[in-house]
Design a protein around this motif. Sequence first.
Motif, PDB file in Angstrom:
ATOM      1  N   SER A 188     -13.573  -3.993   2.688  1.00  8.02           N
ATOM      2  CA  SER A 188     -14.598  -4.519   3.600  1.00  8.02           C
ATOM      3  C   SER A 188     -15.486  -3.410   4.129  1.00  8.02           C
ATOM      4  CB  SER A 188     -13.945  -5.260   4.768  1.00  8.02           C
ATOM      5  OG  SER A 188     -13.374  -6.482   4.351  1.00  8.02           O
ATOM      6  N   LEU A 220     -18.435  -2.523   1.990  1.00 12.49           N
ATOM      7  CA  LEU A 220     -19.529  -3.495   2.047  1.00 12.49           C
ATOM      8  C   LEU A 220     -20.307  -3.390   3.351  1.00 12.49           C
ATOM      9  CD1 LEU A 220     -17.534  -6.470   0.545  1.00 12.49           C
ATOM     10  CD2 LEU A 220     -19.400  -5.253  -0.578  1.00 12.49           C
ATOM     11  N   TYR A 243     -18.724  -7.792  -4.491  1.00 18.86           N
ATOM     12  CA  TYR A 243     -17.385  -7.789  -3.889  1.00 18.86           C
ATOM     13  C   TYR A 243     -16.785  -6.397  -4.037  1.00 18.86           C
ATOM     14  CZ  TYR A 243     -15.549  -7.973  -8.653  1.00 18.86           C
ATOM     15  OH  TYR A 243     -15.272  -7.698  -9.963  1.00 18.86           O
ATOM     16  N   THR A 301     -12.744  -4.243  -3.977  1.00 17.54           N
ATOM     17  CA  THR A 301     -11.287  -4.384  -3.989  1.00 17.54           C
ATOM     18  C   THR A 301     -10.641  -3.040  -3.673  1.00 17.54           C
ATOM     19  OG1 THR A 301     -11.062  -3.847  -6.341  1.00 17.54           O
ATOM     20  CG2 THR A 301     -11.413  -6.165  -5.772  1.00 17.54           C
ATOM     21  N   VAL A 328      -9.213  -8.101  -1.440  1.00 23.80           N
ATOM     22  CA  VAL A 328     -10.472  -8.393  -2.120  1.00 23.80           C
ATOM     23  C   VAL A 328     -11.447  -8.816  -1.031  1.00 23.80           C
ATOM     24  CG1 VAL A 328     -11.653  -9.856  -3.796  1.00 23.80           C
ATOM     25  CG2 VAL A 328      -9.301  -9.127  -4.214  1.00 23.80           C
ATOM     26  N   ALA A 329     -12.632  -8.214  -0.984  1.00 23.33           N
ATOM     27  CA  ALA A 329     -13.584  -8.484   0.097  1.00 23.33           C
ATOM     28  C   ALA A 329     -14.947  -8.867  -0.448  1.00 23.33           C
ATOM     29  CB  ALA A 329     -13.724  -7.250   0.994  1.00 23.33           C
ATOM     30  N   ALA A 330     -15.639  -9.719   0.305  1.00 22.53           N
ATOM     31  CA  ALA A 330     -16.995 -10.144  -0.051  1.00 22.53           C
ATOM     32  C   ALA A 330     -17.896 -10.013   1.173  1.00 22.53           C
ATOM     33  CB  ALA A 330     -16.993 -11.589  -0.542  1.00 22.53           C
ATOM     34  N   ALA A 388     -17.887  -8.884   6.692  1.00 27.17           N
ATOM     35  CA  ALA A 388     -17.214  -8.979   5.396  1.00 27.17           C
ATOM     36  C   ALA A 388     -15.951  -9.811   5.572  1.00 27.17           C
ATOM     37  CB  ALA A 388     -16.869  -7.594   4.861  1.00 27.17           C
ATOM     38  N   SER A 443     -12.292 -10.668   3.898  1.00 30.63           N
ATOM     39  CA  SER A 443     -11.330 -10.093   2.947  1.00 30.63           C
ATOM     40  C   SER A 443     -10.067 -10.932   2.877  1.00 30.63           C
ATOM     41  CB  SER A 443     -10.980  -8.654   3.334  1.00 30.63           C
ATOM     42  OG  SER A 443     -10.488  -8.596   4.661  1.00 30.63           O
TER      43      SER A 443
END
Length: 212
Positions: A118, A121, A166, A168, A180-182, A194, A196
């Motif tokens: 995160s 991002l 994304y 990771t 895993v984060a977006a 973000a 996650s």
Amino acid sequence: KPLTVAEIIGRLGIPKSTAYELVNTLSEAGYLAPQGGDNRLFLGRKLFELGSAYRNQVDLIKDGSRTIEELRNLTGETVQLSVLDGDMMLVLMKEEGSNPIRIVSQVGSRVPVNWAASGRLLVSDLDDRALRDLLTGTVRQSPSGRAKLDVGVLVKEVRNARKQGYATEVNETNEHAGCVAAPVFDSSGRCVAAISIVAPAARLTPSSRTKL
């Protein structure tokens, strides 16, 4: 946790008379309440009311809470929503996973951005110079001893994460865990948060990371 007035005085280092005055004022207003016996005090109902009002008024909080709950139900894993707080990553909300073995996270925890997917991002809107300055001043090794410290490498990972949509990481922050984060974008395309999905490393194989 619930504290006695004596413990509050000790932790804050303030005069006894000042502490009692503050405690009485906060208790009368509902911000503190007795809990746990032995004259201990804890957060009162007024703080819950204020938090609920704030949550209902802020779209990021309101929409984010619904989204992370849905993701938790869909994956069974712990899901977090994080923001950039100064130059650190702050966990703003979380939904605990429902799997028997799960990763427990703490709302309010702040960590260096080089520890987390995160974090990569959350700083991805910065230009190269600002990003390098931030990383240079904040990178430090994680509890697992596996966090990346090379600023040049981190800059490339930040740019790649933003490009692919994304990020990771596995075992970089803690042993046997990863995420895993977006990104969450505002209307101008700026990354304001973000989300996650945090899971034990054993459940973060390449195929499962792709699915998440």
